[in-house]
Design an enzyme around this catalytic site. Structure first.
Site, PDB file in Angstrom:
ATOM      1  N   LYS A 197      -4.380   3.701   2.522  1.00 59.25           N
ATOM      2  CA  LYS A 197      -5.403   2.866   2.029  1.00 59.25           C
ATOM      3  C   LYS A 197      -6.475   3.816   1.241  1.00 59.25           C
ATOM      4  CE  LYS A 197      -4.499  -0.992   5.102  1.00 59.25           C
ATOM      5  NZ  LYS A 197      -5.203  -1.588   6.513  1.00 59.25           N
ATOM      6  N   GLY A 245      -1.641  -9.795  19.474  1.00 52.55           N
ATOM      7  CA  GLY A 245      -0.845  -9.573  18.270  1.00 52.55           C
ATOM      8  C   GLY A 245      -1.818  -8.733  17.170  1.00 52.55           C
ATOM      9  N   ILE A 254     -10.568  -8.645   1.374  1.00 58.01           N
ATOM     10  CA  ILE A 254     -11.940  -8.153   1.222  1.00 58.01           C
ATOM     11  C   ILE A 254     -11.896  -7.681  -0.243  1.00 58.01           C
ATOM     12  CG2 ILE A 254     -13.789  -6.649   1.455  1.00 58.01           C
ATOM     13  CD1 ILE A 254     -12.770  -6.086   4.221  1.00 58.01           C
ATOM     14  N   ASP A 283      -1.710   4.409   8.551  1.00 60.27           N
ATOM     15  CA  ASP A 283      -2.016   3.468   7.753  1.00 60.27           C
ATOM     16  C   ASP A 283      -3.239   3.418   6.941  1.00 60.27           C
ATOM     17  OD1 ASP A 283      -1.634   0.124   7.051  1.00 60.27           O
ATOM     18  OD2 ASP A 283      -3.522   0.384   7.854  1.00 60.27           O
ATOM     19  N   GLU A 290      -4.864  -5.652  -5.459  1.00 63.43           N
ATOM     20  CA  GLU A 290      -5.989  -5.736  -4.361  1.00 63.43           C
ATOM     21  C   GLU A 290      -5.609  -6.072  -2.838  1.00 63.43           C
ATOM     22  OE1 GLU A 290      -9.712  -6.585  -5.592  1.00 63.43           O
ATOM     23  OE2 GLU A 290      -9.508  -5.656  -3.625  1.00 63.43           O
ATOM     24  N   LYS A 303       0.784  -1.170  -0.088  1.00 65.27           N
ATOM     25  CA  LYS A 303       0.211   0.068  -0.156  1.00 65.27           C
ATOM     26  C   LYS A 303       0.948   1.163  -0.011  1.00 65.27           C
ATOM     27  CE  LYS A 303      -0.996  -0.702   4.948  1.00 65.27           C
ATOM     28  NZ  LYS A 303      -0.317  -2.163   5.028  1.00 65.27           N
TER      29      LYS A 303
END
Lengths: 423, 423
Positions: B201, B183, B132, B197, B125, B101
């Site tokens: 996206k 985690g 998804i 992040d 993708e 990304k």
């Protein structure tokens, strides 16, 4: 790209309108123009949208024999003559896009064999769940997975009725009558109520999910007419809701397919799908559960799927690669100009006039308030929570900066955006 | 089809495992075999899955110069050297599939120009929302629409933390610690917590939705570290929940892009997306609102998207048409053999021993009961509601047929399937 349209009912009209309304982006996205050249109708004398003027015919042959037409779009519905027309088109080497779930669910095998023999596309995204992307995502995006289960709410009419029975505590008959008045149910609702419509869609979906041909008559089907207010009440007491669920499950070497009412836990992703919305949950052995949600029927949602299939056919036909689609060059809006409703929490000295002073600061910057409450006064400090109506972020920042200088304002603790109407 | 893999971390290992575990369906679905020929790693001495034995190298050139490798799959992450490797690959006329990304959000324009110049695919993708399906559905399934708005929960870590704060009433610090233990969060969680992040996206998604190049640095970004227990409590009092929302909105001739905490009404489709799940809502001018939901990260979900892109590249490369995928011939299970938990409501004569007699009939057909309650006795008639554990439908029918003959049983009113564990 010249196309021939079979049928000019609700969906057919939607397709023509969508191709016109969005023609600029559509052309840019496929580097080609889509032109509806001929439209097949039953009655030549009926009044039609001016968009099809001079294009309508009542003879299928006019479209079939037109060599400039390379894509035939079937949106007339029903088994015949749609089935025969689709077969003729495929045999002539024309690509076919259809929204016809009945034809695909009953005669899929034969039709796909024909399309393969003649090396043409047969696309049918609109045949299941209207505008919700599901056929292509299952065939392509999830193609690395073994699908173990699909579960869906595939019929808007029954879901609307069950939602009314649940939320408005209506009886089945009351809810059905309302659905008919609202136009969500046909005058003869048998196909929906008995689950036949959902069974056709499930047959198509499970054929794709499990790579084996399944026809609608193989689906075990129960309707919702047996569901009573009492059952919905007991379900609620158990923390569950009743939905008409289309279920496809892969077993060792068989497939389980059924359409039946099902009690779902309230926190199940499908439980909150209400009204005329549809949703499909697919579970892959790699991806886990994925859900697709949206409007499962209606003029423009269905047209959205049909036109996307036409565009895909054009791409395949030109065998064009997928590259950058950023053909526009739009400005990114200054965040200060972006409007939103805001939630603000601040700590102030708890004495008369403070709230008035703060409200004053807001109004000075044309910020109207939808909610104000004061709570938790702890040794002289009060917590004030405010929700504004939509305002530019810039104005809010100015108002807050000004408040920071007030002796009475000890702290501006949080500022968070709020989505959804404030009233 | 020979592929070269760059990186063998979590995702890379998942890709290799998925290609092996599902190789039969994968080959059947694309009429071709996918073989991982070479794998680029940093440390040749590190222990690896036996699946890559004899295939690993620490020199990118070994893969770049291998003319049999036509697809390069970049799953190493980070900006460099990933960016340079992708550019080299495209210039050599190799198709590229990436899950990166950061590279796409920052350098998309340059990379897509390169892929167009060299007439190869660049698929990504997996770079948004893990497994998804969202990039392809937006580019293709919704391509007939003008997208007016996208709204998404694109970061599992922050969504997990906010869910913990909401459901477990934990503080931000407690929830973050737990996320790290589970985690779900990195030891340095800055990229997630601060919204960076999600911003990357969103840059990728809004570039596709609005057909204009948007980079992550253009996204107005706020993190969730300012959200306190008190705010979540006040939101609850107003019937709302707080989510970190990535928002893209089309205005007349500009685009609004932001990642910020947002208060959402409890009944908003995105409000019930909890834990590490992701969801994206897109609104088209024809289709209306559609939502895509699933696991936004993780080894196999991400591998699912990467492998689907590889398969798509193979299809494009062979320019193969999409025809019937029903290559298996599975049996449809007899509905009587299908197992499920059932809800049963019956009317009985209210006298001692009736319940025992009914329970007896169930046990006679090996049906164990998870819930039994009796209510609403009206002049001698009692209503009994029963929920069974999983049983074959056939057994249930036999038991009910037997009860029909009991004088004490006046009516078996409803039988409905139940989804989800009974206990």
């Amino acid at each position: 790209m010249q196309i021939g349209l079979l049928g000019l009912g609700t969906v057919g009209t939607g397709v023509v309108e969508l191709l016109e309304n969005n023609k600029d982006v559509i052309a840019k996205r496929i580097n080609d123009h889509i032109n509806v050249k001929k439209v097949l109708v039953k009655d030549l004398n009926k009044k039609r949208t001016p968009l099809v003027e001079g294009k309508i015919t009542d003879k299928f042959e006019d479209i079939l024999n037109d060599d400039n037409i390379s894509v035939i779009v079937e949106v007339m519905g029903g088994e015949e003559p749609a089935l025969s027309y689709i077969k003729e088109a495929l045999k002539r080497g024309k690509h076919v896009v259809t929204a016809n779930k009945e034809v695909i669910a009953k005669h899929g095998r034969e039709l796909f064999e024909l399309s393969a023999e003649n090396d043409v596309n047969l696309f049918f995204e609109a045949s299941v769940a209207g505008g919700i992307p599901i056929i292509k995502p299952m065939k392509e995006c999830l193609s690395a997975n073994k699908i173990v289960k699909i579960m869906g709410i595939l019929n808007g009419t029954t879901n609307y009725i069950l939602s009314q029975m649940t939320e408005q505590e209506k009886s089945f008959d009351e809810a059905l009558k309302e659905a008919q008045l609202e136009g969500y149910a046909e005058s003869d609702p048998t196909d929906d109520i008995k689950g036949y419509d959902a069974a056709r869609k499930l047959a198509i979906l499970s054929s794709i999910a499990f790579n084996t041909r399944i026809t609608s008559d193989q689906v075990y089907t129960e309707g919702i007419d047996s569901v009573s207010k009492a059952d919905i009440q007991y379900a609620r007491e158990m923390g569950q809701v009743i939905k008409l669920i289309a279920l496809g499950k892969k077993h060792e070497d068989s497939v389980e397919v059924s359409v039946t009412p099902v009690l779902l836990p309230k926190d199940h992703p499908l439980a909150s799908v209400s009204g005329s919305f549809n949703a499909i949950m697919a579970e892959g052995n790699a991806v886990g559960p994925v859900m697709f949600y949206g409007l499962g029927a209606g003029k423009m949602p269905t047209a959205s799927a049909v036109v996307a299939d036409i565009m895909e056919t054009v791409r395949n036909n030109n065998c064009s690669k997928f590259n950058c689609t950023c053909f526009d060059n739009l400005e990114v809006m200054d965040p200060g100009q972006a409007c939103s409703s805001f939630y603000i929490r601040l700590l102030v000295v708890d004495k008369p006039g403070v709230l008035a002073k703060i409200a004053g600061a807001f109004s000075q910057y044309q910020i109207s308030l939808s909610k104000v409450f004061q709570k938790n006064t702890i040794n002289g400090t009060a917590e004030i929570v405010i929700v504004t109506y939509d305002v530019p972020f810039e104005n809010l920042k100015r108002a807050l900066d000004q408040m920071k200088d007030y002796d009475e304002v000890e702290e501006i603790s949080t500022v968070i955006r709020v989505e959804g109407e404030q009233n």
